[in-house]
Write an enzyme that holds these catalytic residues in place. Sequence first.
Site, PDB file in Angstrom:
ATOM      1  N   SER A   1       1.227 -11.781 -29.065  1.00  0.00           N
ATOM      2  CA  SER A   1       2.341 -12.652 -29.447  1.00  0.00           C
ATOM      3  C   SER A   1       2.254 -13.940 -28.641  1.00  0.00           C
ATOM      4  CB  SER A   1       3.671 -11.965 -29.133  1.00  0.00           C
ATOM      5  OG  SER A   1       4.737 -12.893 -29.222  1.00  0.00           O
TER       6      SER A   1
ATOM      7  N   TYR B   1       8.309  -7.604 -22.766  1.00  0.00           N
ATOM      8  CA  TYR B   1       7.588  -7.826 -24.030  1.00  0.00           C
ATOM      9  C   TYR B   1       6.427  -8.801 -23.793  1.00  0.00           C
ATOM     10  CZ  TYR B   1       6.950  -9.097 -28.989  1.00  0.00           C
ATOM     11  OH  TYR B   1       6.435  -9.325 -30.243  1.00  0.00           O
TER      12      TYR B   1
ATOM     13  N   LYS C   1       2.442  -7.846 -24.212  1.00  0.00           N
ATOM     14  CA  LYS C   1       1.590  -8.551 -25.184  1.00  0.00           C
ATOM     15  C   LYS C   1       0.415  -9.231 -24.479  1.00  0.00           C
ATOM     16  CE  LYS C   1       3.653  -7.573 -29.081  1.00  0.00           C
ATOM     17  NZ  LYS C   1       3.045  -6.565 -29.959  1.00  0.00           N
TER      18      LYS C   1
HETATM   19  N1  LIG Z   1       8.190 -11.003 -36.147  1.00  0.00           N
HETATM   20  C1  LIG Z   1       7.741 -11.818 -35.211  1.00  0.00           C
HETATM   21  O1  LIG Z   1       8.277 -12.908 -35.015  1.00  0.00           O
HETATM   22  C2  LIG Z   1       6.568 -11.420 -34.351  1.00  0.00           C
HETATM   23  C3  LIG Z   1       5.969 -12.416 -33.558  1.00  0.00           C
HETATM   24  C4  LIG Z   1       4.881 -12.079 -32.746  1.00  0.00           C
HETATM   25  C5  LIG Z   1       4.416 -10.776 -32.747  1.00  0.00           C
HETATM   26  N2  LIG Z   1       5.008  -9.842 -33.513  1.00  0.00           N
HETATM   27  C6  LIG Z   1       4.462  -8.480 -33.465  1.00  0.00           C
HETATM   28  O2  LIG Z   1       4.099  -8.082 -34.778  1.00  0.00           O
HETATM   29  C7  LIG Z   1       4.174  -6.653 -34.892  1.00  0.00           C
HETATM   30  C8  LIG Z   1       4.978  -6.281 -36.135  1.00  0.00           C
HETATM   31  O3  LIG Z   1       6.299  -6.748 -35.963  1.00  0.00           O
HETATM   32  P1  LIG Z   1       7.336  -7.004 -37.147  1.00  0.00           P
HETATM   33  O4  LIG Z   1       7.942  -8.313 -36.868  1.00  0.00           O
HETATM   34  O5  LIG Z   1       6.719  -6.730 -38.450  1.00  0.00           O
HETATM   35  O6  LIG Z   1       8.449  -5.928 -36.763  1.00  0.00           O
HETATM   36  P2  LIG Z   1       9.028  -4.640 -37.528  1.00  0.00           P
HETATM   37  O7  LIG Z   1      10.094  -4.127 -36.624  1.00  0.00           O
HETATM   38  O8  LIG Z   1       9.357  -4.970 -38.937  1.00  0.00           O
HETATM   39  O9  LIG Z   1       7.796  -3.646 -37.540  1.00  0.00           O
HETATM   40  C9  LIG Z   1       7.439  -2.843 -36.440  1.00  0.00           C
HETATM   41  C10 LIG Z   1       7.025  -1.482 -36.957  1.00  0.00           C
HETATM   42  O10 LIG Z   1       6.592  -0.691 -35.827  1.00  0.00           O
HETATM   43  C11 LIG Z   1       7.086   0.633 -36.019  1.00  0.00           C
HETATM   44  N3  LIG Z   1       7.157   1.356 -34.740  1.00  0.00           N
HETATM   45  C12 LIG Z   1       8.025   1.138 -33.723  1.00  0.00           C
HETATM   46  N4  LIG Z   1       7.826   2.040 -32.750  1.00  0.00           N
HETATM   47  C13 LIG Z   1       6.807   2.853 -33.161  1.00  0.00           C
HETATM   48  C14 LIG Z   1       6.147   3.973 -32.604  1.00  0.00           C
HETATM   49  N5  LIG Z   1       6.510   4.477 -31.400  1.00  0.00           N
HETATM   50  N6  LIG Z   1       5.154   4.564 -33.297  1.00  0.00           N
HETATM   51  C15 LIG Z   1       4.799   4.097 -34.522  1.00  0.00           C
HETATM   52  N7  LIG Z   1       5.389   3.031 -35.102  1.00  0.00           N
HETATM   53  C16 LIG Z   1       6.388   2.418 -34.431  1.00  0.00           C
HETATM   54  C17 LIG Z   1       8.461   0.435 -36.653  1.00  0.00           C
HETATM   55  O11 LIG Z   1       8.939   1.617 -37.282  1.00  0.00           O
HETATM   56  C18 LIG Z   1       8.187  -0.720 -37.624  1.00  0.00           C
HETATM   57  O12 LIG Z   1       7.796  -0.248 -38.901  1.00  0.00           O
HETATM   58  C19 LIG Z   1       4.775  -6.165 -33.577  1.00  0.00           C
HETATM   59  O13 LIG Z   1       3.738  -5.740 -32.716  1.00  0.00           O
HETATM   60  C20 LIG Z   1       5.428  -7.414 -33.012  1.00  0.00           C
HETATM   61  O14 LIG Z   1       5.558  -7.353 -31.613  1.00  0.00           O
HETATM   62  C21 LIG Z   1       6.078 -10.131 -34.328  1.00  0.00           C
END
Ligand SMILES: NC(=O)c1ccc[n+]([C@@H]2O[C@H](COP(=O)([O-])OP(=O)(O)OC[C@H]3O[C@@H](n4cnc5c(N)ncnc54)[C@H](O)[C@@H]3O)[C@@H](O)[C@H]2O)c1
Length: 253
Positions: free
Chosen positions: A143, A158, A162
């Site tokens: 991230s 976090y 990351k």
């Molecule tokens: N949305 C953003 O702005 C953003 C920015 C940078 C990085 N990210 C990263 O992208 C990735 C996806 O995020 P997103 O925004 O789609 O969020 P999201 O919450 O929609 O998706 C995260 C998924 O991870 C699953 N999860 C959580 N704990 C778990 C576990 N113990 N075992 C298995 N699955 C588990 C959840 O059920 C969910 O389906 C994450 O790693 C997040 O940190 C997101």
Amino acid sequence: MNFEGRVAIITGAGSETGIGREIARQLSKRGAKVVLADINESGLESGVREIERNGGTASSITVDVTSRDNVQQSIKEVTERFGRIDILVNNAGVSRPTGVTEIPEDEWDLVFNVNMKGVFFLTQAVLPYMKENNYGRIVSMSSVSGKRGGGIFGGSHYSAAKAGVTGFSKAVAREVAKYEITCNTVAPGMIGGTDITSGLLTEEKKAEIQNGIPLGRVGKVEDVAYSIAFLVSEGAGYITGEELDINGGSHID
Ligand SMILES: NC(=O)c1ccc[n+]([C@@H]2O[C@H](COP(=O)([O-])OP(=O)(O)OC[C@H]3O[C@@H](n4cnc5c(N)ncnc54)[C@H](O)[C@@H]3O)[C@@H](O)[C@H]2O)c1
């Protein structure tokens, strides 16, 4: 990009609006057999139905990425079902917007276990199968918060987790390169519409964030999914140990 004959595991693909689900859609559309992995069982069922409805081949594994036994068993099931693993996308993640002095130990552990230890467990579990085939593509989700600190929806735990994902991936990239396995990370900026922001992205906050993004908008799940599809494609075989920014120019280094 063509993924015919390739088997891809995507963690965190249970959430319908999440980045993981979009990665599964993009890889499936280009011919991959996709395995959706998540702790959220009902989300997985609807995900598999959606991919199949659109003509793809999908399967699911209910897995808690923080449990080594659970991960090892799930990966074994995938190889029994599909005979191979070519692509791993470590996408599962959680975030908490807690200030450093307020973070309880169990919250620190949760954020580290899901975002970082999960990446270790999955990577460790798939590598023997990738080595056997002398082919593999691993991409893990970092991230912008891990690079510049101060995540909008994530605290210092976090950001630390990351940043750890990136260091881990670089080391693994060196270790496994001799097996034609690449290992990279992506570092998205703010991506709108997913559950991770827990409804905290108000219109006011969105406008404030957009003002700091040279491309003038927050990211979409498709922006991240396309970039990952490229990194896990056969043609990206000379890229390893890389961290790809997907942030509309909000952080350029
Ligand atoms: N949305 C953003 O702005 C953003 C920015 C940078 C990085 N990210 C990263 O992208 C990735 C996806 O995020 P997103 O925004 O789609 O969020 P999201 O919450 O929609 O998706 C995260 C998924 O991870 C699953 N999860 C959580 N704990 C778990 C576990 N113990 N075992 C298995 N699955 C588990 C959840 O059920 C969910 O389906 C994450 O790693 C997040 O940190 C997101």
